[in-house]
Design a protein around this motif. Structure first.
Motif: not given
Length: 254
Positions: A130-155
């Motif tokens: 979940e994110t704020t509307p401002q952070a997802a402004l202009g984003l639409k299905p099919g677009d590429y995004i980058r996700f950077i997290s320290e609370a990373t999920h394991t592989s």
């Protein structure tokens, strides 16, 4: 579906004028999400059945001038860089894609099958957050995004089991050399840290025998994803679902 209307849009980098696929072109990242502008991160790995190789058959329409069109088929098994025996091919499930309503080119059908096979081979997990509307402004299905997290999920390639006699069972055995891990042994009440070193498929650390483990993450997770859906939550936030888009060393799509 964009704005309530069905639409067609390429899912890989392309020339906006000719709509030709550009394999050497890096994906255009439309948004960046971090621990600071997201919450409730959920990761779902695909099951082995969902990642199973298959025999793909695509139906397309061959147009005949001043005549009736004919439906033809094209079958592909795996990507060209894979090795598979005839005996293994016979055991693979068959998946059929009927594109005869709109596809009139054999090259189009072949490109689609190659893409479908590579998705099955490369994509292993998806995320939802979940994110704020401002952070997802202009984003639409099919677009590429980058996700950077320290609370990373394991592989899944950095997890494993150590048998009672020291045999390490993990996909990434060859890379488990002097790595820091979290480990837990059934019957104990605490998750401990240790250093794991694997030689010829075994570890000499007797304290790790009979344990399950995961490699300790010491760096941030920085991955590229392709958005699949964008919806509003009851709290007015934006819920984004995306699938992993693995990259090659030069930054192009794998």
């Amino acid at each position: 579906i964009l704005g309530g209307k069905f639409s067609l849009f390429p899912s890989v980098p392309f020339d906006p004028v000719s709509f030709e696929i550009r394999r050497e072109q890096k994906p255009l990242v439309r948004a960046l999400f971090t621990d600071g502008n997201t919450r409730n991160l959920k990761v779902s790995f695909l099951s082995p059945e969902e990642r199973q190789n298959f025999i793909g058959t695509a139906y397309f329409r061959k147009e005949i001038p001043n005549g009736f069109p004919e439906t033809e088929s094209l079958t592909k098994v795996v990507a060209e860089d894979d090795f598979i025996t005839n005996e293994q091919i016979e055991k693979l499930p068959i998946e059929v894609f009927d594109m005869s309503d709109f596809c009139t080119s054999q090259s189009h059908a072949e490109e689609f099958l190659n893409h479908a096979l590579m998705i099955r081979k490369k994509v292993d997990h998806g995320i939802k957050f979940e994110t704020t509307p401002q952070a997802a402004l202009g984003l639409k299905p099919g677009d590429y995004i980058r996700f950077i997290s320290e609370a990373t999920h394991t592989s899944r390639f950095e997890n494993g089991v150590i048998s009672a006699d020291g045999v390490v069972q993990s996909v990434g055995n060859n890379s488990l050399s002097n790595v820091h891990i979290y480990h837990w042994k059934p019957g104990t009440e605490e998750v401990l840290e240790a250093t794991l070193n694997v030689v010829n498929g075994r570890t000499t650390n007797a304290n790790l025998y009979g344990s399950v483990f995961t490699v300790k993450q010491t760096t941030e997770s920085n991955r590229l994803y392709k958005t699949e859906s964008i919806t509003y939550t009851d709290e007015g936030l934006i819920e984004v679902s995306a699938s992993h888009a693995p990259l090659l060393s030069d930054g192009t799509l794998a």
